[in-house]
Motif scaffolding. Structure first.
Motif, PDB file in Angstrom:
ATOM      1  N   ALA A  12       0.788  -1.230   0.000  1.00  0.00           N
ATOM      2  CA  ALA A  12       0.000   0.000   0.000  1.00  0.00           C
ATOM      3  C   ALA A  12       0.824   1.285   0.000  1.00  0.00           C
ATOM      4  CB  ALA A  12      -0.929   0.003   1.220  1.00  0.00           C
ATOM      5  N   PHE A  13       2.095   1.230   0.333  1.00  0.00           N
ATOM      6  CA  PHE A  13       2.869   2.449   0.555  1.00  0.00           C
ATOM      7  C   PHE A  13       3.130   3.221  -0.727  1.00  0.00           C
ATOM      8  CE2 PHE A  13       3.319   0.422   4.540  1.00  0.00           C
ATOM      9  CZ  PHE A  13       3.355   1.483   5.427  1.00  0.00           C
ATOM     10  N   ILE A  14       2.863   4.526  -0.654  1.00  0.00           N
ATOM     11  CA  ILE A  14       2.992   5.391  -1.828  1.00  0.00           C
ATOM     12  C   ILE A  14       4.206   6.310  -1.757  1.00  0.00           C
ATOM     13  CG2 ILE A  14       0.520   5.381  -2.324  1.00  0.00           C
ATOM     14  CD1 ILE A  14       0.430   8.237  -1.071  1.00  0.00           C
ATOM     15  N   ASN A  15       4.807   6.450  -0.572  1.00  0.00           N
ATOM     16  CA  ASN A  15       5.894   7.420  -0.451  1.00  0.00           C
ATOM     17  C   ASN A  15       7.217   6.788  -0.026  1.00  0.00           C
ATOM     18  OD1 ASN A  15       5.193   6.941   2.229  1.00  0.00           O
ATOM     19  ND2 ASN A  15       5.523   9.060   2.843  1.00  0.00           N
ATOM     20  N   CYS A  16       7.392   5.518  -0.342  1.00  0.00           N
ATOM     21  CA  CYS A  16       8.681   4.877  -0.115  1.00  0.00           C
ATOM     22  C   CYS A  16       8.879   3.800  -1.180  1.00  0.00           C
ATOM     23  CB  CYS A  16       8.800   4.311   1.292  1.00  0.00           C
ATOM     24  SG  CYS A  16       7.608   3.057   1.746  1.00  0.00           S
ATOM     25  N   LYS A  18       9.804   0.093  -2.882  1.00  0.00           N
ATOM     26  CA  LYS A  18       9.366  -1.271  -2.561  1.00  0.00           C
ATOM     27  C   LYS A  18      10.316  -1.911  -1.559  1.00  0.00           C
ATOM     28  CE  LYS A  18       7.005  -2.090  -6.904  1.00  0.00           C
ATOM     29  NZ  LYS A  18       5.753  -2.750  -6.846  1.00  0.00           N
ATOM     30  N   GLY A  19      11.594  -1.614  -1.686  1.00  0.00           N
ATOM     31  CA  GLY A  19      12.577  -2.138  -0.738  1.00  0.00           C
ATOM     32  C   GLY A  19      12.363  -1.602   0.665  1.00  0.00           C
ATOM     33  N   GLU A  20      12.080  -0.304   0.771  1.00  0.00           N
ATOM     34  CA  GLU A  20      11.792   0.289   2.083  1.00  0.00           C
ATOM     35  C   GLU A  20      10.519  -0.314   2.671  1.00  0.00           C
ATOM     36  OE1 GLU A  20      13.569   4.805   1.778  1.00  0.00           O
ATOM     37  OE2 GLU A  20      11.781   4.310   0.602  1.00  0.00           O
ATOM     38  N   ALA A  21       9.497  -0.480   1.837  1.00  0.00           N
ATOM     39  CA  ALA A  21       8.240  -1.068   2.308  1.00  0.00           C
ATOM     40  C   ALA A  21       8.451  -2.504   2.764  1.00  0.00           C
ATOM     41  CB  ALA A  21       7.187  -1.003   1.205  1.00  0.00           C
ATOM     42  N   LYS A  22       9.341  -3.209   2.110  1.00  0.00           N
ATOM     43  CA  LYS A  22       9.618  -4.601   2.470  1.00  0.00           C
ATOM     44  C   LYS A  22      10.316  -4.689   3.825  1.00  0.00           C
ATOM     45  CE  LYS A  22      11.774  -8.753   0.606  1.00  0.00           C
ATOM     46  NZ  LYS A  22      12.567  -9.320  -0.476  1.00  0.00           N
ATOM     47  N   ARG A  23      11.123  -3.669   4.156  1.00  0.00           N
ATOM     48  CA  ARG A  23      11.904  -3.691   5.394  1.00  0.00           C
ATOM     49  C   ARG A  23      11.199  -3.060   6.591  1.00  0.00           C
ATOM     50  NH1 ARG A  23      15.611  -2.206   1.473  1.00  0.00           N
ATOM     51  NH2 ARG A  23      15.483  -0.022   2.074  1.00  0.00           N
ATOM     52  N   LEU A  54       0.983   4.617   8.530  1.00  0.00           N
ATOM     53  CA  LEU A  54      -0.475   4.726   8.480  1.00  0.00           C
ATOM     54  C   LEU A  54      -0.952   4.095   7.175  1.00  0.00           C
ATOM     55  CD1 LEU A  54      -2.296   7.916   9.417  1.00  0.00           C
ATOM     56  CD2 LEU A  54      -2.785   6.929   7.221  1.00  0.00           C
ATOM     57  N   VAL A  55      -2.007   3.272   7.259  1.00  0.00           N
ATOM     58  CA  VAL A  55      -2.610   2.669   6.073  1.00  0.00           C
ATOM     59  C   VAL A  55      -4.114   2.873   6.170  1.00  0.00           C
ATOM     60  CG1 VAL A  55      -2.983   0.542   4.762  1.00  0.00           C
ATOM     61  CG2 VAL A  55      -0.789   0.929   5.878  1.00  0.00           C
ATOM     62  N   VAL A  56      -4.715   3.352   5.079  1.00  0.00           N
ATOM     63  CA  VAL A  56      -6.150   3.612   5.047  1.00  0.00           C
ATOM     64  C   VAL A  56      -6.718   3.164   3.711  1.00  0.00           C
ATOM     65  CG1 VAL A  56      -5.916   5.980   4.173  1.00  0.00           C
ATOM     66  CG2 VAL A  56      -7.921   5.374   5.526  1.00  0.00           C
ATOM     67  N   VAL A  63      -3.946   2.877   0.821  1.00  0.00           N
ATOM     68  CA  VAL A  63      -2.906   3.892   0.714  1.00  0.00           C
ATOM     69  C   VAL A  63      -2.111   3.851   2.012  1.00  0.00           C
ATOM     70  CG1 VAL A  63      -2.416   6.350   0.478  1.00  0.00           C
ATOM     71  CG2 VAL A  63      -4.340   5.338  -0.769  1.00  0.00           C
ATOM     72  N   GLY A  64      -0.810   3.640   1.892  1.00  0.00           N
ATOM     73  CA  GLY A  64       0.070   3.616   3.047  1.00  0.00           C
ATOM     74  C   GLY A  64       1.049   4.771   2.993  1.00  0.00           C
ATOM     75  N   VAL A  65       1.367   5.303   4.169  1.00  0.00           N
ATOM     76  CA  VAL A  65       2.266   6.449   4.261  1.00  0.00           C
ATOM     77  C   VAL A  65       3.277   6.195   5.376  1.00  0.00           C
ATOM     78  CG1 VAL A  65       2.407   8.918   4.703  1.00  0.00           C
ATOM     79  CG2 VAL A  65       0.429   8.001   3.512  1.00  0.00           C
TER      80      VAL A  65
END
Length: 162
Positions: A12-16, A18-23, A54-56, A63-65
């Motif tokens: 869901a993350f939009i501001n990082c 894929k690697g950051e979201a994975k970690r 935050l995920v909504v 959408v994740g932030v």
């Protein structure tokens, strides 16, 4: 809010990246979360005291932030108000959460900020499932549904700036 899986959250993350979201640290207690009482999932990173997430669900899309904040250093009598749910907290109960903007603007260092409950438990404060340190919230003339709609509107306005 519907129950989310770790994969739902990471995708869901939009501001990082894929690697950051994975970690990033995803809550381990997803099965125990009070999903019916949540308007969004928010949590602090236990390994990084200055990070929160935050995920909504917005327009049938998650959408994740990823956000950062400085722990508040306010005096004992100082109170602050969350710009999402309008709950007041003493001391460090509200923090300026800053999120890197998505895309090129974020890579250039641009960010957006909002004052939010440091524990990101806005949904639980609204519904009386969690009590602020002051012991109570201000009484409002709005119904619970109207307060929830206002909180979601405030959150979506913040997300719209990203």
């Amino acid at each position: 809010m519907r129950a989310l899986t770790e994969r739902d959250i990471r995708d869901a993350f939009i501001n990082c990246s894929k690697g950051e979201a994975k970690r990033l640290a995803v809550p381990r207690d997803l099965e125990e979360r009070p999903w019916d009482d949540l308007d969004f999932l928010g949590w602090r990173d236990p390994g990084a005291p200055d990070r929160s997430y935050l995920v909504v669900e917005r327009s049938d899309r998650l959408v994740g932030v990823a956000m950062r904040f400085q722990p508040a250093r306010r005096g004992f009598l100082h109170r602050s108000m969350c710009s999402l749910c309008l709950t007041t907290h003493p001391r460090g109960g509200v923090s300026l959460m800053t999120a890197r903007r998505a895309g090129t603007a974020g890579r250039e260092g641009n960010s957006v900020g909002a004052y939010m409950c440091t524990d990101l438990a806005c949904s639980l404060y609204l519904r009386g499932r969690k009590v602020p340190e002051t012991g109570t919230r201000f009484e409002e003339s709005l119904t619970l549904e109207e307060q929830i709609a206002r909180t979601r509107g405030n959150l979506f306005a913040f997300l719209g700036k990203l």
